[in-house]
Design a protein around this motif. Structure first.
Motif, PDB file in Angstrom:
ATOM      1  N   LEU A 159       1.323  13.359 -17.177  1.00 45.90           N
ATOM      2  CA  LEU A 159       1.463  12.088 -16.485  1.00 45.90           C
ATOM      3  C   LEU A 159       0.404  11.988 -15.386  1.00 45.90           C
ATOM      4  CD1 LEU A 159       5.309  11.434 -16.058  1.00 45.90           C
ATOM      5  CD2 LEU A 159       3.654   9.932 -17.164  1.00 45.90           C
ATOM      6  N   GLU A 160      -0.390  10.950 -15.431  1.00 49.56           N
ATOM      7  CA  GLU A 160      -1.442  10.767 -14.435  1.00 49.56           C
ATOM      8  C   GLU A 160      -0.989   9.773 -13.379  1.00 49.56           C
ATOM      9  OE1 GLU A 160      -5.017   9.629 -16.340  1.00 49.56           O
ATOM     10  OE2 GLU A 160      -5.209  11.471 -17.534  1.00 49.56           O
ATOM     11  N   SER A 161      -1.159  10.160 -12.132  1.00 57.48           N
ATOM     12  CA  SER A 161      -0.766   9.296 -11.021  1.00 57.48           C
ATOM     13  C   SER A 161      -1.693   8.084 -10.951  1.00 57.48           C
ATOM     14  CB  SER A 161      -0.807  10.066  -9.702  1.00 57.48           C
ATOM     15  OG  SER A 161       0.077  11.185  -9.734  1.00 57.48           O
ATOM     16  N   THR A 162      -1.147   6.966 -10.470  1.00 59.60           N
ATOM     17  CA  THR A 162      -1.925   5.744 -10.277  1.00 59.60           C
ATOM     18  C   THR A 162      -2.119   5.511  -8.779  1.00 59.60           C
ATOM     19  OG1 THR A 162       0.067   4.372 -10.265  1.00 59.60           O
ATOM     20  CG2 THR A 162      -0.968   4.798 -12.403  1.00 59.60           C
ATOM     21  N   GLY A 163      -2.629   4.343  -8.435  1.00 61.72           N
ATOM     22  CA  GLY A 163      -2.888   4.065  -7.023  1.00 61.72           C
ATOM     23  C   GLY A 163      -1.640   4.022  -6.176  1.00 61.72           C
ATOM     24  N   THR A 164      -0.530   3.569  -6.759  1.00 60.50           N
ATOM     25  CA  THR A 164       0.702   3.419  -5.978  1.00 60.50           C
ATOM     26  C   THR A 164       1.823   4.340  -6.447  1.00 60.50           C
ATOM     27  OG1 THR A 164       1.391   1.584  -7.414  1.00 60.50           O
ATOM     28  CG2 THR A 164       0.184   1.028  -5.396  1.00 60.50           C
ATOM     29  N   ILE A 165       1.653   5.008  -7.571  1.00 57.38           N
ATOM     30  CA  ILE A 165       2.690   5.903  -8.098  1.00 57.38           C
ATOM     31  C   ILE A 165       2.111   7.305  -8.232  1.00 57.38           C
ATOM     32  CG2 ILE A 165       4.261   6.373 -10.004  1.00 57.38           C
ATOM     33  CD1 ILE A 165       4.278   3.438 -10.663  1.00 57.38           C
ATOM     34  N   ASP A 195      11.032  20.852  -9.286  1.00 61.09           N
ATOM     35  CA  ASP A 195      11.402  22.267  -9.362  1.00 61.09           C
ATOM     36  C   ASP A 195      12.854  22.477  -8.954  1.00 61.09           C
ATOM     37  OD1 ASP A 195      11.188  21.612  -6.737  1.00 61.09           O
ATOM     38  OD2 ASP A 195       9.687  23.136  -6.226  1.00 61.09           O
ATOM     39  N   ARG A 196      13.654  21.398  -9.055  1.00 56.64           N
ATOM     40  CA  ARG A 196      15.068  21.475  -8.727  1.00 56.64           C
ATOM     41  C   ARG A 196      15.831  20.472  -9.573  1.00 56.64           C
ATOM     42  NH1 ARG A 196      15.064  18.428  -2.837  1.00 56.64           N
ATOM     43  NH2 ARG A 196      13.356  16.975  -3.306  1.00 56.64           N
ATOM     44  N   THR A 197      17.137  20.536  -9.534  1.00 60.20           N
ATOM     45  CA  THR A 197      17.969  19.680 -10.381  1.00 60.20           C
ATOM     46  C   THR A 197      18.112  18.293  -9.763  1.00 60.20           C
ATOM     47  OG1 THR A 197      20.017  20.342  -9.290  1.00 60.20           O
ATOM     48  CG2 THR A 197      19.259  21.698 -11.150  1.00 60.20           C
ATOM     49  N   LEU A 198      18.631  17.382 -10.569  1.00 62.35           N
ATOM     50  CA  LEU A 198      18.834  16.017 -10.103  1.00 62.35           C
ATOM     51  C   LEU A 198      19.824  15.985  -8.947  1.00 62.35           C
ATOM     52  CD1 LEU A 198      18.403  12.960 -10.422  1.00 62.35           C
ATOM     53  CD2 LEU A 198      20.238  12.960 -12.140  1.00 62.35           C
ATOM     54  N   GLU A 199      20.878  16.808  -9.017  1.00 66.24           N
ATOM     55  CA  GLU A 199      21.865  16.843  -7.942  1.00 66.24           C
ATOM     56  C   GLU A 199      21.234  17.328  -6.642  1.00 66.24           C
ATOM     57  OE1 GLU A 199      22.264  18.058 -10.919  1.00 66.24           O
ATOM     58  OE2 GLU A 199      23.727  16.617 -11.748  1.00 66.24           O
ATOM     59  N   GLN A 200      20.366  18.294  -6.724  1.00 70.51           N
ATOM     60  CA  GLN A 200      19.705  18.791  -5.517  1.00 70.51           C
ATOM     61  C   GLN A 200      18.758  17.747  -4.926  1.00 70.51           C
ATOM     62  OE1 GLN A 200      17.942  22.301  -7.225  1.00 70.51           O
ATOM     63  NE2 GLN A 200      19.573  23.641  -6.447  1.00 70.51           N
ATOM     64  N   ILE A 201      18.078  17.031  -5.797  1.00 64.03           N
ATOM     65  CA  ILE A 201      17.185  15.988  -5.291  1.00 64.03           C
ATOM     66  C   ILE A 201      17.989  14.860  -4.641  1.00 64.03           C
ATOM     67  CG2 ILE A 201      15.460  14.257  -5.947  1.00 64.03           C
ATOM     68  CD1 ILE A 201      14.624  16.081  -8.227  1.00 64.03           C
ATOM     69  N   ASN A 202      19.131  14.498  -5.248  1.00 62.05           N
ATOM     70  CA  ASN A 202      19.971  13.452  -4.664  1.00 62.05           C
ATOM     71  C   ASN A 202      20.485  13.853  -3.281  1.00 62.05           C
ATOM     72  OD1 ASN A 202      19.712  11.709  -6.845  1.00 62.05           O
ATOM     73  ND2 ASN A 202      21.498  12.539  -7.908  1.00 62.05           N
ATOM     74  N   ALA A 203      20.736  15.126  -3.128  1.00 58.89           N
ATOM     75  CA  ALA A 203      21.224  15.594  -1.833  1.00 58.89           C
ATOM     76  C   ALA A 203      20.133  15.580  -0.771  1.00 58.89           C
ATOM     77  CB  ALA A 203      21.804  17.012  -1.975  1.00 58.89           C
ATOM     78  N   ASP A 204      18.885  15.765  -1.175  1.00 62.71           N
ATOM     79  CA  ASP A 204      17.783  15.772  -0.211  1.00 62.71           C
ATOM     80  C   ASP A 204      16.571  15.094  -0.866  1.00 62.71           C
ATOM     81  OD1 ASP A 204      16.013  16.194   1.823  1.00 62.71           O
ATOM     82  OD2 ASP A 204      15.706  18.328   1.385  1.00 62.71           O
ATOM     83  N   HIS A 205      16.456  13.801  -0.654  1.00 63.98           N
ATOM     84  CA  HIS A 205      15.360  13.051  -1.277  1.00 63.98           C
ATOM     85  C   HIS A 205      14.426  12.460  -0.233  1.00 63.98           C
ATOM     86  CE1 HIS A 205      17.574   9.396  -0.162  1.00 63.98           C
ATOM     87  NE2 HIS A 205      18.661   9.983  -0.661  1.00 63.98           N
ATOM     88  N   GLU A 206      14.260  13.141   0.859  1.00 70.64           N
ATOM     89  CA  GLU A 206      13.353  12.696   1.912  1.00 70.64           C
ATOM     90  C   GLU A 206      11.912  12.638   1.383  1.00 70.64           C
ATOM     91  OE1 GLU A 206      12.332  11.227   5.576  1.00 70.64           O
ATOM     92  OE2 GLU A 206      14.347  11.702   4.841  1.00 70.64           O
ATOM     93  N   GLY A 207      11.264  11.495   1.535  1.00 74.44           N
ATOM     94  CA  GLY A 207       9.887  11.324   1.095  1.00 74.44           C
ATOM     95  C   GLY A 207       9.727  11.088  -0.383  1.00 74.44           C
ATOM     96  N   ILE A 208      10.806  10.899  -1.095  1.00 76.69           N
ATOM     97  CA  ILE A 208      10.762  10.693  -2.547  1.00 76.69           C
ATOM     98  C   ILE A 208      11.291   9.293  -2.857  1.00 76.69           C
ATOM     99  CG2 ILE A 208      11.626  11.451  -4.787  1.00 76.69           C
ATOM    100  CD1 ILE A 208      11.870  14.247  -3.621  1.00 76.69           C
ATOM    101  N   TRP A 209      10.543   8.559  -3.665  1.00 80.46           N
ATOM    102  CA  TRP A 209      10.971   7.210  -4.032  1.00 80.46           C
ATOM    103  C   TRP A 209      12.008   7.227  -5.141  1.00 80.46           C
ATOM    104  CZ3 TRP A 209      10.849   4.238  -8.478  1.00 80.46           C
ATOM    105  CH2 TRP A 209      11.116   2.875  -8.309  1.00 80.46           C
ATOM    106  N   ASP A 212       0.821  -1.212   0.000  1.00 84.25           N
ATOM    107  CA  ASP A 212       0.000   0.000   0.000  1.00 84.25           C
ATOM    108  C   ASP A 212       0.856   1.263   0.000  1.00 84.25           C
ATOM    109  OD1 ASP A 212      -2.272  -1.545   0.054  1.00 84.25           O
ATOM    110  OD2 ASP A 212      -2.342  -1.613   2.255  1.00 84.25           O
ATOM    111  N   GLU A 213       2.139   1.100  -0.015  1.00 85.09           N
ATOM    112  CA  GLU A 213       3.037   2.258   0.020  1.00 85.09           C
ATOM    113  C   GLU A 213       2.938   3.049  -1.284  1.00 85.09           C
ATOM    114  OE1 GLU A 213       7.821   3.262   0.289  1.00 85.09           O
ATOM    115  OE2 GLU A 213       7.097   1.195   0.303  1.00 85.09           O
ATOM    116  N   THR A 214       2.758   4.341  -1.152  1.00 81.89           N
ATOM    117  CA  THR A 214       2.696   5.215  -2.320  1.00 81.89           C
ATOM    118  C   THR A 214       4.111   5.692  -2.665  1.00 81.89           C
ATOM    119  OG1 THR A 214       0.489   5.986  -1.714  1.00 81.89           O
ATOM    120  CG2 THR A 214       1.751   7.358  -3.243  1.00 81.89           C
TER     121      THR A 214
END
Length: 434
Positions: free
Chosen positions: A66-72, A78-92, A48-50
């Motif tokens: 892109l339309e979200s599904t039940g689990t995705i 709104d930021r670069t890949l490097e910034q997301i890698n540095a702080d990806h809390e709550g992101i799969w 059940d994890e989203t």
């Protein structure tokens, strides 16, 4: 025949009265039912994890569509890949889309935990729909979405088997393939299992010197025939019990998972021109109809039992010959190649029979006795003429008798050979002894 009957009863009683026989006979089908039930249960379990995926869309045409599904859940980044890698809390994970209109492979998925085929397939399918729709827009066709919706058609094919008398009956190719694979594989496993029992039994008796006393009263052919048929009776008894337990379990599963209204309309849905129940394909209705048809199921089981007994008898004679030529199981390995090679050819022929059951290769392999037990049972769900069945069974029985005679010749000499590993040339010399 009296001596053979005594040996048959002795072999049968010795094995049936063992606790291991009772345990394996009762537990094996229950474990099989539990295994399939467990597989179905595990397949129905879904997390059940989203999973939140940030989308870096360099193409400019994807992220907003892109339309979200039940689990995705898709979220424009709104930021670069490097910034997301540095702080990806709550992101799969992060989905980076390049020039996807010109390069369908310019898509990268970066996940911070293990990815699965299901997730990747879901993302690919969503992107394919968007790119295809965008490419169609370039043709400037008016009312294109409505036209595409109108022309979309799902074809459902209802298959029917026509016999020589012209009668038509619904058939299921998926069920036939599934039965062919299951029956052929079971045949291979049973022949290997009970054939090895014969070989091990001969080796044990030879080492215990029991046969030196027995062969003074019976001929080697009689002893060989009685031992093989006795263990065959054990195998058939166990098989019948397994079929009964599995049949009851399958009926319970059918009643639990198949709605009563579907069972009620299966007979009518199998008729030519009958309307199919809503939400069910003709293939599914035909499969359910065949599985609930006692004559169809009985025919499958009867043919399987005939070829199982015939195949076992043939290969048991070969295994017995190997057992009588050696002193221990380790030495038997070098002589099992002539036994395992035809069995492997039978497995290959079984796969061919599922794809082309009426082809020349499937036909000849279902007639040759060394491969017919597996290939013929794989062809049975597709329908086989009676003359082919009769010819195959007849040749199988004749080859079994000849193999028992040959094994008896080896048996007669081999049971008195100790401490020496015979060569294939020596074994051929034993066969020529009078």
């Amino acid at each position: 025949m009296n001596k053979i009957n005594l040996i048959i009863r002795r072999e049968f009683n010795e094995r049936v009265r063992k606790r291991s026989f009772l345990v394996s006979t009762i537990l094996a089908p229950l474990l099989m039912i539990g295994l399939f039930a467990g597989m179905i249960f595990v397949m129905t379990l879904r997390s059940d994890e989203t999973k939140t995926i940030e989308v870096i869309d360099n193409s400019g045409i994807v992220s907003d569509r892109l339309e979200s599904t039940g689990t995705i859940v898709y979220k424009p980044a709104d930021r670069t890949l490097e910034q997301i890698n540095a702080d990806h809390e709550g992101i799969w994970g992060v989905l980076v889309i390049g020039d996807i209109m010109n390069d369908a492979g310019d898509v990268k998925l970066y996940s911070y935990s293990s990815s699965t085929v299901e997730i990747e397939s879901s993302i690919a399918s969503a992107l394919e729909d968007i790119v295809e729709a965008e490419k169609l827009k370039r043709y400037n066709i008016e009312n294109l979405p409505r036209i595409m919706a109108e022309v979309e058609t799902n074809i459902r094919v209802s298959a029917f088997k026509v016999d020589d008398s012209g009668q038509q009956k619904s058939s299921s190719s998926a069920l036939a393939m599934g039965l062919a694979y299951a029956l052929g594989l079971l045949m291979y496993m049973f022949v290997m299992l009970y054939g090895n029992q014969v070989m091990n039994g001969v080796i044990e008796e030879k080492n215990s010197k029991v046969l030196e006393v027995v062969v003074s009263s019976v001929r080697p052919f009689q002893l060989m025939m009685g031992k093989i048929i006795g263990i065959a009776c054990v195998a058939v008894t166990q098989f019948v019990i397994w079929v009964a337990v599995l049949g009851i379990g399958s009926a319970a599963v059918m009643n639990a998972f198949v709605p009563a209204e579907v069972i009620a309309v299966v007979g009518d849905a199998g008729a030519v021109g009958a309307a199919m129940p809503e939400g069910l394909s003709p293939e599914m209705i035909s499969a359910i109809g065949n599985l609930t048809d006692l004559s169809y199921v009985g025919k499958m089981l009867a043919v399987f039992l005939v070829f199982f007994v015939g195949g076992y008898l043939l290969y048991a004679a070969m295994y017995a010959a190997v057992g009588s030529a050696v002193d221990n199981i380790q030495d038997a390995g070098q002589f099992q190649m002539p036994i395992t090679v035809p069995l492997l050819f039978g497995l290959i022929g079984m796969i061919n029979a599922m794809n082309d059951p009426s082809g020349p290769l499937a036909f000849w392999l279902s007639i040759i006795p060394f491969t017919s037990p597996m290939v013929m049972v794989a062809r049975i769900p597709y329908g086989v003429p009676m003359w082919e069945l009769g010819l195959s069974v007849g040749l199988l029985i004749l080859t079994f008798v000849a193999m028992v005679w040959l094994a008896g010749k080896i048996y007669r000499v081999g049971i008195f050979m100790y401490g020496k590993k015979p060569t294939p040339r020596e074994i051929l010399r034993w066969v020529r002894y009078k």
